[in-house]
Each structure stands twice: as structure tokens, then as C-alpha cells.
Design a protein around this motif. Structure first.
Motif, PDB file in Angstrom:
ATOM      1  N   LEU A 187      -2.235  -1.550  11.868  1.00 37.24           N
ATOM      2  CA  LEU A 187      -1.251  -2.629  11.806  1.00 37.24           C
ATOM      3  C   LEU A 187      -1.513  -3.424  10.525  1.00 37.24           C
ATOM      4  CD1 LEU A 187      -1.555  -3.947  15.487  1.00 37.24           C
ATOM      5  CD2 LEU A 187      -0.259  -1.982  14.635  1.00 37.24           C
ATOM      6  N   PRO A 188      -0.538  -3.585   9.659  1.00 34.85           N
ATOM      7  CA  PRO A 188      -0.793  -4.238   8.374  1.00 34.85           C
ATOM      8  C   PRO A 188      -1.193  -5.704   8.508  1.00 34.85           C
ATOM      9  CG  PRO A 188       1.198  -2.914   8.257  1.00 34.85           C
ATOM     10  CD  PRO A 188       0.807  -2.984   9.713  1.00 34.85           C
ATOM     11  N   ALA A 189      -2.222  -6.082   7.729  1.00 33.85           N
ATOM     12  CA  ALA A 189      -2.554  -7.497   7.570  1.00 33.85           C
ATOM     13  C   ALA A 189      -1.457  -8.154   6.731  1.00 33.85           C
ATOM     14  CB  ALA A 189      -3.921  -7.638   6.906  1.00 33.85           C
ATOM     15  N   ASP A 190      -1.463  -9.477   6.673  1.00 35.20           N
ATOM     16  CA  ASP A 190      -0.427 -10.210   5.948  1.00 35.20           C
ATOM     17  C   ASP A 190      -0.772 -10.238   4.462  1.00 35.20           C
ATOM     18  OD1 ASP A 190       1.555 -11.863   5.052  1.00 35.20           O
ATOM     19  OD2 ASP A 190       1.240 -13.430   6.550  1.00 35.20           O
ATOM     20  N   PRO A 213      -2.986   4.847   7.142  1.00 34.74           N
ATOM     21  CA  PRO A 213      -2.235   5.642   6.166  1.00 34.74           C
ATOM     22  C   PRO A 213      -0.728   5.581   6.442  1.00 34.74           C
ATOM     23  CG  PRO A 213      -3.241   7.082   7.782  1.00 34.74           C
ATOM     24  CD  PRO A 213      -3.791   5.699   8.034  1.00 34.74           C
ATOM     25  N   LEU A 214       0.039   5.317   5.408  1.00 34.44           N
ATOM     26  CA  LEU A 214       1.502   5.245   5.424  1.00 34.44           C
ATOM     27  C   LEU A 214       2.060   3.964   6.034  1.00 34.44           C
ATOM     28  CD1 LEU A 214       2.820   8.863   6.100  1.00 34.44           C
ATOM     29  CD2 LEU A 214       1.957   7.823   3.996  1.00 34.44           C
ATOM     30  N   ALA A 215       1.216   3.031   6.452  1.00 36.52           N
ATOM     31  CA  ALA A 215       1.735   1.736   6.902  1.00 36.52           C
ATOM     32  C   ALA A 215       2.323   1.005   5.698  1.00 36.52           C
ATOM     33  CB  ALA A 215       0.630   0.902   7.541  1.00 36.52           C
ATOM     34  N   GLU A 216       3.358   0.192   5.951  1.00 38.59           N
ATOM     35  CA  GLU A 216       4.099  -0.429   4.856  1.00 38.59           C
ATOM     36  C   GLU A 216       4.400  -1.904   5.117  1.00 38.59           C
ATOM     37  OE1 GLU A 216       7.012   3.422   3.807  1.00 38.59           O
ATOM     38  OE2 GLU A 216       7.798   1.613   4.775  1.00 38.59           O
ATOM     39  N   ARG A 338       6.702  -0.563   8.434  1.00 36.07           N
ATOM     40  CA  ARG A 338       6.158   0.563   9.200  1.00 36.07           C
ATOM     41  C   ARG A 338       4.679   0.320   9.437  1.00 36.07           C
ATOM     42  NH1 ARG A 338       6.776   6.836   7.328  1.00 36.07           N
ATOM     43  NH2 ARG A 338       5.836   6.021   5.415  1.00 36.07           N
ATOM     44  N   ALA A 339       4.227   0.629  10.635  1.00 34.48           N
ATOM     45  CA  ALA A 339       2.794   0.593  10.935  1.00 34.48           C
ATOM     46  C   ALA A 339       2.291   2.033  11.050  1.00 34.48           C
ATOM     47  CB  ALA A 339       2.539  -0.177  12.229  1.00 34.48           C
ATOM     48  N   ALA A 340       0.972   2.190  11.096  1.00 37.65           N
ATOM     49  CA  ALA A 340       0.397   3.534  11.218  1.00 37.65           C
ATOM     50  C   ALA A 340       0.010   3.848  12.664  1.00 37.65           C
ATOM     51  CB  ALA A 340      -0.823   3.670  10.310  1.00 37.65           C
TER      52      ALA A 340
END
Length: 462
Positions: A187-190, A213-216, A338-340
Motif C-alpha cells: 500500500l503506497p505511503a503518502d 512492485p507496480l503500486a502507483e 494502484r496498490a500492489a
């Protein structure tokens, strides 16, 4: 002649059965409102003698074997006798860079060493402080310590499971050199706010994207926001090679130094020198191998599709689970495109389950055929920190007052993280590669436990 005692017992049994039957029908009716379809189970939890919500053998196993069509590439490397770094590693690095939309990739032996090398070649060493969240795998913090720097823990936002940007600036001191955000769970950090803080205070940023990987964020891949991004290809990760890691960056000079450092300090590119003159810097040897690269190239072909499936199933599962009282799934920051989903996390509130403890909830959920875990314990209180600070090197690099472990613990309290570690529940990423029916089974299992939490709690005491 009727036996009055037998007849009364029979009437009592029929009455109790009717009540139980109505309760089951009501439970099933309530559950059907949460799910898209029915499941082959009664409303009785498996831990109380009912049938399980799902056959645990049906879950997709991980890692997924390399298809026969891709085996040749791996076997060709094994039979070539060229196993140390060569053309196949170069190919994997090019493909990984292309996939992430970044200029350069350097593969190394594992994700831990990706962090070690990146921090080292950004000159983060003894006397420096690195801001890091306490909710992460131990390797993140060990990489800081391996370079002689001091981890300073910044508390988390429990809703997102990530480092809390609101708490970063209060932890900055004259010794602070870098921020090490972790895109934990995939899950991407801010990063938008973190990069703004880093720019304001002239700090370096190394992204631990080992699980992401591939999280955006806003269509930009995580790992490409900071000075460097680090990834892992360990067996449980979304791209499984067994072991392996990668550093990415658009900074050629930095990447040349990383190549040199991970290859015994030998010169490379702008890290000038000649083989004849020997090593030009202190280095280590954590090179990637040809057969790791061959496996990675085979696995990479499916990463995009699998990431899409994980996101689709995670969104569906979250939409159903959050309707159950006491279940609080993750929250994504605004801008996450997008999350991974290396993990699917949620918080469990036992007060909404009649006081059923998280441990007993996990036991009941596993009995339903749903694999689950309680996740991380707090890192900021573990003994390895005390051991590092007691070492000869740390005593020479830091003033005595900074190494006082009791005072360090006081400075690095993270109450929100403590709470999160007591409430978190995880599902591993392979569960999200299943069908909608698989997701429904998870929701149904949790709903059964919620409706019967009091009875489960009582049975656990016996």
C-alpha cells in the motif's frame, strides 16, 4: 398410552430445533446480503462444530510454478555453466527498468542488501539519523544499522498502516540525513507529502518498495519518487525468485557507485578507474546470478495481470468486509491509482465481537479454512537495537546520551503503532489471486464468527 415424559421431551426438542433453525435461516439471510452468492456451509462456525466456509486446499499456492513454456529459459542458463552475473542479469535489469518506467536498475542478492547498498552509496553512515516507520519488516531497520546510522521511529497512521506524514517533522534533528518510507503491504505511503517535507529540510529519500512492485501514486510507480527505490524478489513476494532484490534510480552517478560497491568496489562507469588499478572504494559482494535472472524474467511476464487481479479482488473484498461491525480494512491515500497488495490488512476490534480476543478470532478464522496472521510486532522496542547501541562502533560514533537505551525508548515511543500491532490481521497476496467465490468465502467466514462471537468466546474458555 403416551409416555408424558417422553412426549414433553420431544416437544421441547422440536421447539429448540425450530428456534435454532430460525436462527440459522436468519443468519444465512443476513449473510446473503453481504455476499453475491451462497456457499456450501451452515451458519454454525467450524470451531463450534459446523462445516468450514471454504476448503483451505482450494487457495492458490505460492509461488506459482513457472509454466512449461518458460522452463527452457531457466534450463538453458543452468546448462550453460554461466551462472555468475552476465547477459541474463543485464536483460532482467532492462526489463525491470522498462516495467517501472525508470532509467536504471541494479539487481542484488536480496531486498535487504538493496537497502544496505542504496543507503551506503547515498553516504548515510555513522552519526546520521534516518526516519523510519516502526510497522515494517526488520530488514528495513537492520539496513540502517548495517551502515552505522541510527533509526528514528516515526509513528504510523493506523488507517493506512503507513508512516504518518503529520509526525515526521517533529522527529527531524540536525543529525537527520534521510527519510526511509516503507510501502508496507504493497500500500503506497503518502509520497507527495513526504517528498515535500524532504525538499523543505534538504533530506534524502530511499523508498522501501520491497512489498510494492507496480503500486502507483497518480500513475507514477512507487520507488521512483525518492533518490532511490528498493525491491525484493524473496519467495513470498509478488514477483517470486526465491531470493533477490533491486535498486532503481534515474541518477546515473549514484547507480554507477552502487554497481561498484556491490561488486567489491571495482570501478564502473562514472565510478572511474581501471580493473588494472583494482578496487577504488570499500565494497561488498552481493551480486545477482544468471539463474535468478532467468526465473525473474519468467515471473515478470505475469506480474501485470496478477497485480490487476489482486486490486480487483481487494476492492471487492474490502467492500464486503467493511459492512461487518468491528472489521476495519485498510485505507488508501488520495492519489493512489494502484496498490500492489502483497498483503490485505485490516484492523480487528474485539469489542464489536463480544470481547473475543484477536488470537481466538484468528483461530476461528483458520478453522473456517481461511489462512490469516496477526502481522508484525513493534520494532521500536526490540533487543537488536540495544545490541547495536552497545557495540564498539556505535560507542565511537555517537555521544553517550544518544545511546542510552532507556532514553532512546522514551524518544521513540509510537503509541499508534502499538495499537495497530495489537489489532492487525493479514491475508497473504496469493488469496487475492482467487475468484469472487473465494472472496465471498472469507466474508462469510468472518460474518459467521461475528454472529457467534459470544459462543466462540465461551467455548475457548473451556
Amino acid at each position: 398410552m403416551k409416555n408424558r415424559k417422553t412426549d414433553a421431551s420431544r416437544r421441547k426438542f422440536i421447539k429448540q430445533s425450530s428456534i435454532a433453525g430460525m436462527a440459522t435461516i436468519m443468519a444465512l439471510g443476513a449473510t446473503s446480503s453481504l455476499l453475491a452468492g451462497g456457499l456450501n456451509s451452515t451458519g454454525m462456525p467450524a470451531i463450534l462444530g459446523g462445516s468450514s466456509a471454504w476448503d483451505k486446499a482450494k487457495w492458490i499456492k505460492w509461488p506459482i510454478w513457472i509454466p512449461e513454456a518458460d522452463e527452457k529459459g531457466v534450463l538453458d542458463v543452468l546448462r550453460s555453466g554461466v551462472w555468475s552475473r552476465a547477459a541474463k542479469v543485464d536483460e532482467f535489469e532492462r526489463e525491470w527498468s522498462k516495467t517501472l518506467g525508470v532509467k536504471r536498475t541494479l539487481t542484488v542478492s536480496n531486498g535487504t542488501n538493496a537497502l544496505v547498498v542504496a543507503l551506503n552509496q547515498l553516504d548515510i553512515k555513522g552519526g546520521d539519523e534516518v526516519l523510519v516507520p516502526p510497522y515494517t519488516f526488520i530488514a528495513t531497520v537492520q539496513a540502517i544499522l548495517a551502515n552505522g546510522a541510527m533509526p528514528v521511529f516515526v509513528d504510523v497512521d493506523p488507517e493506512t498502516f503507513q508512516i504518518d506524514p503529520d509526525k515526521i517533522e517533529a522527529k527531524i534533528t540536525p543529525r537527520t540525513k534521510a527519510i526511509l518510507p516503507v510501502h508496507i503491504m504493497g500500500l503506497p505511503a503518502d509520497m507527495v507529502r513526504i517528498m515535500a517535507i524532504a525538499k523543505k529540510h534538504n533530506l534524502l529519500v530511499v523508498e522501501d518498495a520491497c512489498q510494492a512492485p507496480l503500486a502507483e501514486i497518480n500513475k507514477q510507480i512507487v520507488g521512483t519518487f525518492g533518490n532511490a527505490g528498493c525491491f525484493s524478489f524473496q519467495n513470498s513476494k509478488n514477483i517470486a525468485i526465491g531470493e533477490g532484490g533491486a535498486i532503481i534510480s534515474n541518477d546515473d552517478a549514484f547507480m554507477d557507485k552502487c554497481v561498484s560497491y556491490q561488486n567489491l568496489g571495482l570501478p564502473h562507469g562514472s565510478a572511474v578507474g581501471t580493473i588494472a588499478t583494482g578496487s577504488i572504494r570499500l565494497g561488498t559482494k552481493v551480486r545477482f546470478t544468471e539463474y535468478q535472472a532467468a526465473i525473474g524474467l519468467a515471473q515478470l511476464k505475469r506480474l501485470e495481470e496478477q497485480t490487476g487481479t489482486r486490486n480487483e479482488n481487494a476492492a471487492y473484498l474490502k467492500s464486503k468486509m467493511e459492512k461487518i461491525p468491528g472489521i476495519l480494512p485498510y485505507r488508501l491515500y488520495p492519489g493512489v491509482t494502484r496498490a500492489a497488495f502483497h498483503l490485505f490488512p485490516f484492523r480487528y476490534k474485539q469489542e464489536q465481537f463480544r470481547g473475543l480476543s484477536r488470537t481466538d478470532f484468528l483461530t476461528a478464522l483458520r478453522a473456517e479454512g481461511v489462512p490469516c496472521s496477526s502481522g508484525y510486532a513493534p520494532l521500536n522496542t526490540q533487543e537488536f537495537l540495544k545490541d547495536a547501541f552497545a557495540s564498539k562502533n556505535y560507542k565511537k560514533m555517537y555521544p553517550k546520551e544518544l545511546l542510552d537505551y532507556t532514553k532512546y525508548m522514551e524518544r521513540n515511543q509510537c503509541p499508534k503503532n502499538d495499537q495497530l500491532c495489537s489489532e492487525a490481521v493479514w491475508f497473504t497476496q496469493n488469496l487475492l489471486l482467487g475468484s469472487k467465490e473465494d472472496m465471498d468465502s472469507i466474508v462469510y467466514a468472518i460474518d459467521k464468527i461475528h454472529k457467534n462471537a459470544g459462543a466462540i468466546k465461551t467455548s475457548m474458555k473451556k
